[in-house]
Motif scaffolding. Structure first.
Motif, mmCIF file in Angstrom:
data_model
loop_
_atom_site.group_PDB
_atom_site.id
_atom_site.type_symbol
_atom_site.label_atom_id
_atom_site.label_comp_id
_atom_site.label_asym_id
_atom_site.label_seq_id
_atom_site.Cartn_x
_atom_site.Cartn_y
_atom_site.Cartn_z
ATOM 1 N N PRO A 1 0.843 -1.183 0.000
ATOM 2 C CA PRO A 1 0.000 0.000 0.000
ATOM 3 C C PRO A 1 0.882 1.238 0.000
ATOM 4 C CG PRO A 1 -0.443 -1.391 1.914
ATOM 5 C CD PRO A 1 0.795 -1.897 1.268
ATOM 6 N N GLY B 1 1.459 3.770 1.969
ATOM 7 C CA GLY B 1 2.114 4.353 3.139
ATOM 8 C C GLY B 1 3.603 4.124 3.206
ATOM 9 N N TYR C 1 6.402 7.166 3.301
ATOM 10 C CA TYR C 1 7.166 7.509 4.497
ATOM 11 C C TYR C 1 8.662 7.328 4.302
ATOM 12 C CZ TYR C 1 2.477 7.178 6.421
ATOM 13 O OH TYR C 1 1.139 7.337 6.631
ATOM 14 N N CYS D 1 4.600 -5.636 4.625
ATOM 15 C CA CYS D 1 3.797 -6.536 5.473
ATOM 16 C C CYS D 1 2.798 -7.345 4.687
ATOM 17 C CB CYS D 1 2.945 -5.748 6.461
ATOM 18 S SG CYS D 1 3.857 -4.858 7.687
ATOM 19 N N CYS E 1 -1.153 7.091 4.145
ATOM 20 C CA CYS E 1 -2.039 5.958 4.379
ATOM 21 C C CYS E 1 -3.048 6.231 5.497
ATOM 22 C CB CYS E 1 -1.265 4.656 4.555
ATOM 23 S SG CYS E 1 -0.322 4.500 6.057
ATOM 24 N N MET F 1 5.113 6.821 10.969
ATOM 25 C CA MET F 1 4.104 7.872 11.055
ATOM 26 C C MET F 1 4.527 8.930 12.063
ATOM 27 S SD MET F 1 0.654 5.692 10.708
ATOM 28 C CE MET F 1 0.675 4.319 9.555
ATOM 29 N N THR G 1 -4.095 -1.535 10.630
ATOM 30 C CA THR G 1 -3.180 -1.227 9.529
ATOM 31 C C THR G 1 -3.436 -2.239 8.423
ATOM 32 O OG1 THR G 1 -1.546 -2.738 10.397
ATOM 33 C CG2 THR G 1 -1.387 -0.467 11.112
ATOM 34 N N SER H 1 -4.900 0.313 5.045
ATOM 35 C CA SER H 1 -4.190 1.351 4.288
ATOM 36 C C SER H 1 -4.306 1.168 2.792
ATOM 37 C CB SER H 1 -2.734 1.390 4.713
ATOM 38 O OG SER H 1 -2.344 0.162 5.209
#
Ligand code: SF4
Lengths: 425, 484
Positions: free
Chosen positions: A39, A41, A45, A103, B23, B52, B105, B159
């Motif tokens: 995904p 994120g 990051y 993950c 996300c 985060m 998550t 996410s």
């Protein structure tokens, strides 16, 4: 004292995950494609996370993600991954591609190996899966995953033109151009640098890195596994070095010269050190006087860096009252105990609350840590110096010592602290 | 061959390059940070919470603790229930929160952990109160005395669905759903501001107070993510919406909710918001507005406040509005016809587009990583009225990344970029100024103090934009003129 264990559930650890570990190690390879399969994120990051500089192409500074959506999670993301690789390889013509599993990929069971193999065949460049599912361990497992990925490149290139006085620089990420400083030292000593692994790294250099006579490894753990496997597979010895602080920098250069055992090289090295120190020492004096007796606290990623910092503060006549790391091993902590004075607090994988209470209790004058520690220090009105991947000033080498000292000086001596509650003198 | 289509051929994008979104769980954590005594806990692997935190810190320059259930390999296979329960216990012991906000998550959503069920089990095992009826206590002091469990709420934030804004709004809704109570009506007004800056929130409070309205602002990160220096480190930062106020939201006279893309009708079966919930469950009137950026959108907000309070806007605001119009006039020659690219969260972009088109700047591209399906329609609604900005010609794009923005920018020849720090590489490449707004701002100090809302925010934005334009002209000029 326990260390090297999994973080506790519910803790606010300063630690990261496998993905993070492998991403930071491989990321500075500037002519490779770094595609995060997951995904959005994780990819955002870690976008340009370290500011590792490149002397040419800057492909590594972009953030690529397959941006998995719900339907991919249900039906699998393999075709999306293959499509993304095709699209991106056609667009950017990288020399190799790294595909990081996150993950979720570990759970939905995409067959990364098969896809990478297929695309590699279709595109004619190495496409290497990086097994970095976040939950499968800590940052150090990520280092291992990165080294495993690098091992697949090393040994695949042509080694002609590599002389006997040659080495690979490992474990340096070229933050603020630091690897260029170190390269220059080695070159002045008469050594050929084959590959930078990984700061300002190039795929083709890494492929022929097994032609070098020596690996010099910096940093606690990030590329140590690669050095060890190159020793096993290609018989290349390695030396662990540190470029932080005068003491460690000098020792490292002498150790390298000593390894090659060439008297001319040793003479050149001595001259190099002499010349650098002649410039550096007079400049350090005024800072040293001002800083004498001030108390420092250290909390950094790797224990090796902590060693160098302890010595550096000693050189500045400062007292280290706390030292800790996120990823140190048992031996490391014993060694830290050895080189610090009694009463120095030694911490492993701390949390913000603990850190705050140490900082307060020990009345530190300056705290050296990473970006996540900065706001804690500032909130308490404690001078802080970033010593992590986000630095924009070179802190390695002789010039780095001066930069570091200046930064400590300007942090400690700033007039702003007079306004901070509880810090008035 | 047929002539090339006038519109760019839609390419099939299979990868995201430099995403223009974050996300979902990150948004939830931010929202939980705006509740008093709350502690966010991510149910997932360790990395997410660390990332985060780092990301949020780089914008706010404030400590932010986000706990993690730190799942390892075993948990990923056998489920995360045990770790989550352990994590909750540890966080309660260490932080003593009043409220624990749990967000899932991608990992825990994919392995299929049923968090509400795990929580039920947990509460049963812990034998304490903590559900909606018995609840946590009203404030931290009696909570300590009682030594009971905090209130625990959870929100599902996979996410791989949506963006951080969805996570944000879902967390707000979850808080309202689990706390708000009915009862005798009060004159209070609920204000759901969305994800705006601490400076914006402080100003909103000033506005509400100016109207003499009793209000609840949810979430309120104005202090918790922009706090003064401290003598002692606080485990949980001060500030945030008190739980007692969230409880009272069901008795309010009205809810004002910012965010045009949120304006769904839940009757039509669409997902609905905290304001919709309050209306449906407790009959609290709902006013759905755009983020009040620029004159028109702010006027709409003030009209609602006048209506709810029964008073005209205080003079100070009228004066501010008048000065703003005066400044619009002073600046118009520098701005008319300039071409701006605006990007970021959908609702922020809508507000900014509205403001820009008031000043004469043409938003030649409005882009967002979000995908509400309503973005385009909302932009057209706010930009339609302005001469010189034919709304039909505005390219409005959902689900964009920075690669796509850059691709379009080439032919658009923009004069300005307006958005967060992530547009910097593009601004640098195009050699045009970047006006920093929204989140994240991590290449400048003071992201948390940027004022976007209301007449005052518009004034600040206007001054910044026009002066940036003048400075660029000045720098590019061969003579370096000193008078405008
Ligand atoms: S693993 Fe999932 S939740 Fe965690 S940072 Fe990555 S995308 Fe976000």
């Amino acid at each position: 004292m326990s260390c090297d264990r999994e973080s506790l559930a519910g803790a606010v650890s300063q630690r990261a995950c496998v993905f993070c570990g492998s991403r930071v190690v491989l990321y500075p390879i500037a002519d490779a494609l770094h595609l995060v399969h997951g995904p959005v994120g994780c990819a955002v990051y870690t976008w340009d996370i370290r500011g590792a500089l490149s002397s040419g192409t800057e492909l590594h500074r972009l953030s690529f993600s397959t941006d998995l959506q719900e339907k991919d999670v249900i039906f699998g993301g393999e075709e999306k991954l293959a499509g993304a690789l095709h699209e991106l390889i056609d667009r950017y013509h990288p020399r190799a591609a790294f595909v990081y599993s996150t993950c979720i990929v570990g759970i939905i069971g995409d067959d990364l190996d098969a896809i990478c193999k297929r695309v590699s065949r279709e595109k004619g460049i190495p496409v290497i899966p990086v097994k970095s599912e976040g939950f499968k361990g800590g940052k150090r497992d990520g280092y291992m995953a990165a080294c495993a990925a690098l091992s697949r490149l090393v040994g695949t290139g042509d080694t002609s033109g590599i002389g006997p006085f040659s080495l690979n620089i490992m474990g340096d990420f070229n933050l603020a151009g630091e690897i260029w400083i170190i390269r220059e030292y080695f070159e002045k000593m008469g050594i050929q640098v084959v590959a930078n692994i990984t700061g300002d790294g190039r795929v083709d250099d890494i492929r022929r890195a097994h032609g070098a006579a020596l690996n010099v490894v910096q940093c606690s753990g990030s590329t140590l596994y690669l050095a060890q496997s190159m020793e096993k597979e290609f018989g290349i010895p390695y030396l662990r070095v540190s470029y932080l602080g005068i003491e460690d920098m000098t020792e490292s250069l002498y150790a390298v010269a000593g390894f090659f055992g060439d008297p001319h090289m040793m003479e050149r090295t001595r001259k190099l050190v002499r010349d650098e120190l002649a410039v550096l020492y007079p400049q350090l004096q005024k800072y040293r006087q001002a800083l004498r007796g001030k108390k420092a606290a250290i909390y950094v990623g790797g224990a090796f860096k902590a060693f160098s910092l302890v010595k550096t503060f000693r050189l500045l006549d400062m007292e280290v009252v706390m030292v800790g790391s996120q990823t140190g091993r048992k031996e490391d902590y014993l060694e830290l105990k050895e080189i610090t004075s009694d009463g120095t607090v030694i911490v492993d994988d701390s949390n913000p609350l603990e850190l705050a209470s140490f900082l307060r209790g020990k009345k530190v004058d300056v705290f050296v840590g990473g970006v996540k520690e900065r706001p804690i220090a500032y909130k308490l009105g404690i001078p802080f110096c970033d010593h992590n991947h986000e630095r924009k000033e070179a802190l390695e080498g002789f010039i780095g010592m001066l930069n570091f000292t200046r930064e400590i000086y300007s942090s400690v001596m700033s007039p702003v602290w007079q306004f901070v509650p509880g810090r008035k003198r | 061959m047929p002539a090339p289509a006038p519109q760019k051929v839609e390419r099939k994008y299979v990868s995201t390059v430099n995403a223009c979104k974050l996300c979902t769980p990150l948004g939830a954590c931010l929202a939980f940070r705006g509740i008093e005594g709350a502690m966010p806990l991510l149910h997932g692997s360790q990395g997410c919470s660390t990332y985060m935190r780092r990301y949020i810190i780089s914008h706010f320059n404030e400590p932010i603790d986000i706990a993690s259930s730190s799942l390892g390999e075993k948990n990923a296979i056998y489920g995360g229930a045990i770790n989550l329960k352990k994590g909750i216990t540890n966080v309660i012991r260490k932080y003593r929160p009043q409220l624990l906000g749990i967000a899932t998550t991608c990992l825990t959503e994919t392995i299929g952990d049923n968090v509400p069920m795990i929580l039920k089990e947990y509460l049963k095992e812990a034998g304490g109160p903590g559900d909606r009826e018995t609840g946590g206590p009203g404030d931290r002091k009696d909570f300590r005395e009682q030594g009971g469990l905090p209130l625990i709420i959870s929100v599902s934030t996979p996410s791989y669905v949506g963006t951080h804004m969805d996570g944000f709004h879902l967390a707000v809704k979850a808080a309202v759903e689990s706390l708000a109570e009915g009862g005798e009506k009060t004159g209070r007004v609920n204000l759901l501001p969305g994800f705006v800056s601490p400076a914006d929130l402080r100003y909103l409070k000033e506005i509400m107070e100016g109207f003499g309205l009793e209000y609840t602002l949810l979430p309120d990160i104005s202090e918790s993510l922009d706090a003064p220096i401290l003598e002692e480190y606080h485990k949980i930062p001060d500030g945030g919406t008190p739980l007692s106020e969230i409880r009272a939201m069901g008795r309010a006279q009205a809810t004002i909710e910012f965010g045009r893309t949120l304006n769904y009708s839940y009757a039509a079966g669409n997902p609905y918001t905290a304001a919709d919930y309050l209306q449906a469950r407790f009959d609290v009137d709902k006013y759905s507005l755009g983020l009040p950026i620029g004159i028109n959108e702010t006027d709409r907000f003030f009209a609602v406040l006048e209506h709810l309070s029964g008073h005209p806007a205080p003079d100070s605001h009228r004066l501010e509005r008048g000065r703003l119009i005066d400044a619009y006039v002073d600046s118009h020659k520098y701005l008319f016809g300039l071409r701006g690219i605006v990007y970021g969260e959908e609702d922020l972009v809508i507000g900014l587009a509205s403001f820009l088109s008031e000043t004469g700047i043409v938003p030649v591209l409005c882009a967002s990583g979000g995908k509400s399906g309503r973005f385009e329609e909302c932009i057209r609604a706010v930009c339609a009225a302005h001469a010189g900005n034919p709304a039909e010609s505005l390219p409005v794009r959902e689900g964009m990344d920075f690669y796509q923005i850059a691709e379009e920018a080439e032919s658009l020849k923009p004069d300005l970029l307006i958005g967060n720090s992530k547009g910097y590489p593009l601004a640098r490449k195009l050699n045009i100024p970047l006006i920093r707004v929204g989140f994240p701002i991590h290449d400048r100090i003071g992201g948390q103090r940027i004022l976007h809302l209301g007449y005052r925010g518009a004034q600040r934005l206007l001054d910044q934009i026009v002066n940036t334009v003048i400075e660029k002209k000045q720098n590019d000029s061969p003579v370096g003129y000193a008078y405008m």
